[in-house]
Design a protein around this motif. Structure first.
Motif, mmCIF file in Angstrom:
data_model
loop_
_atom_site.group_PDB
_atom_site.id
_atom_site.type_symbol
_atom_site.label_atom_id
_atom_site.label_comp_id
_atom_site.label_asym_id
_atom_site.label_seq_id
_atom_site.Cartn_x
_atom_site.Cartn_y
_atom_site.Cartn_z
ATOM 1 N N ALA A 20 10.630 -15.482 -7.975
ATOM 2 C CA ALA A 20 9.637 -16.666 -7.143
ATOM 3 C C ALA A 20 8.777 -17.143 -8.116
ATOM 4 N N HIS A 24 8.481 -21.013 -9.274
ATOM 5 C CA HIS A 24 7.249 -21.724 -8.875
ATOM 6 C C HIS A 24 6.684 -22.385 -10.043
ATOM 7 N N SER A 214 15.015 -28.765 -6.909
ATOM 8 C CA SER A 214 14.713 -28.214 -5.404
ATOM 9 C C SER A 214 14.012 -26.812 -5.832
ATOM 10 N N PHE A 215 12.930 -26.603 -5.179
ATOM 11 C CA PHE A 215 12.228 -25.040 -5.339
ATOM 12 C C PHE A 215 13.364 -24.181 -4.829
ATOM 13 N N ARG A 216 14.071 -24.257 -3.750
ATOM 14 C CA ARG A 216 14.941 -23.216 -3.471
ATOM 15 C C ARG A 216 16.260 -23.092 -4.280
ATOM 16 N N GLY A 217 16.636 -24.278 -5.106
ATOM 17 C CA GLY A 217 17.794 -24.060 -6.060
ATOM 18 C C GLY A 217 17.155 -23.367 -7.147
ATOM 19 N N ARG A 218 16.008 -23.435 -7.577
ATOM 20 C CA ARG A 218 15.122 -22.671 -8.728
ATOM 21 C C ARG A 218 15.144 -21.186 -8.435
ATOM 22 N N ILE A 219 14.725 -20.927 -7.109
ATOM 23 C CA ILE A 219 14.732 -19.599 -6.866
ATOM 24 C C ILE A 219 16.097 -18.868 -6.800
ATOM 25 N N ALA A 220 17.228 -19.485 -6.423
ATOM 26 C CA ALA A 220 18.420 -19.064 -6.325
ATOM 27 C C ALA A 220 19.006 -18.875 -7.782
ATOM 28 N N THR A 223 16.891 -15.975 -9.336
ATOM 29 C CA THR A 223 17.312 -14.795 -8.775
ATOM 30 C C THR A 223 18.436 -13.980 -9.329
#
Length: 262
Positions: A20, A24, A214-220, A223
């Motif tokens: 995260a 971010h 996208s933020f969700r893409g970078r999170i994935a 992770t």
């Protein structure tokens, strides 16, 4: 099984928090490093009106850059501590044998099979091939040679560092009563841990910088990268082919080397 599961859950929790933070702050770190390079290249008279230098003045951007610097310096200090402990047979090495013994006593067949698979997939050769494929695809998609250069330098540095350090330290691996399989070569540092750290961090950074917005893409992405790094390192200890200090040193060396490439 319960205790090992608790350890894995704790590792995954750390992975989630780290992913995260990286997702971010990746763009802020990139902006800060770009601005600092621009500030160094330009004459002093141009700096007050330079847009990138003004961007550097952003508190959040500077904070992200300082955080990255802190991570790098902390890794250097941690590596110095671990290396000194290995040489002096004290410090963190006092945990090496107890950890190996504890993991060996808590092995179960199903988890051992899974850890063998994780270790095989996370071998330096496999992760290097995956990183080259990812960076080549990004280079072709973005029409830039930089991803290829980054992974090439990263792999060359990894191969050189791990070979030199292994020969210099010449530490024997854990004995066979605690190891599920015989493995050739020296133990310190873990080549698997350093290799997977370098290749996964470089791959995640390249994808986050050139492809994923996208933020969700970078999170994935982050992770997945951190989970693979943690899983491979844990598998080497679980299988009894590396000590705790070997794996930590591999993680730290991979982190330091990757930070120099960003």
């Amino acid at each position: 099984m319960g205790l090992v599961t608790a350890v894995l859950i704790a590792i995954l929790t750390v992975v989630g928090v780290g992913a995260a933070w990286l997702a971010h702050n990746q763009y802020r770190i990139q902006g800060a490093t770009t601005a600092m390079c621009a500030a160094v290249r330009r004459p002093a008279v141009d700096r007050p009106v330079d847009g990138q230098v003004r961007r550097l003045a952003s508190r959040e951007t500077v904070g992200a850059a300082l955080a990255l610097l802190t991570v790098g310096l902390t890794a250097v200090c941690g590596l110095a501590y671990v290396s000194d402990s290995v040489q002096e047979f004290d410090g963190i090495t006092l945990l090496d044998r107890p950890v190996v013994v504890w993991l060996a006593s808590h092995r179960v067949p199903a988890l051992t099979v899974a850890m063998r698979a994780v270790s095989a997939v996370g071998s330096p050769g496999s992760t290097a091939a995956a990183a080259v494929a990812v960076c080549a695809a990004v280079a072709w998609r973005r029409r830039s040679w930089l991803p290829i250069a980054m992974v090439g330098i990263g792999l060359a540095g990894f191969a050189t560092e791990v070979s030199v350090v292994k020969l210099a330290v010449a530490r024997e691996r854990p004995p066979l009563p605690y190891s599920v399989m015989p493995v050739a070569g020296y133990s310190f540092p873990s080549g698997h841990a350093m290799g997977v750290t370098t290749t996964m961090l470089v791959s995640a950074w390249v994808l986050g910088h050139w492809m994923i917005r996208s933020f969700r893409g970078r999170i994935a992405i982050w992770t997945g990268a951190l989970a693979i790094i943690a899983g491979v390192g844990f598998s080497r200890m679980y299988l009894g082919v590396h000590y705790l200090s070997d794996v930590i040193a591999g993680w730290l060396l991979g982190t330091i080397w990757t930070c120099t490439l960003l």
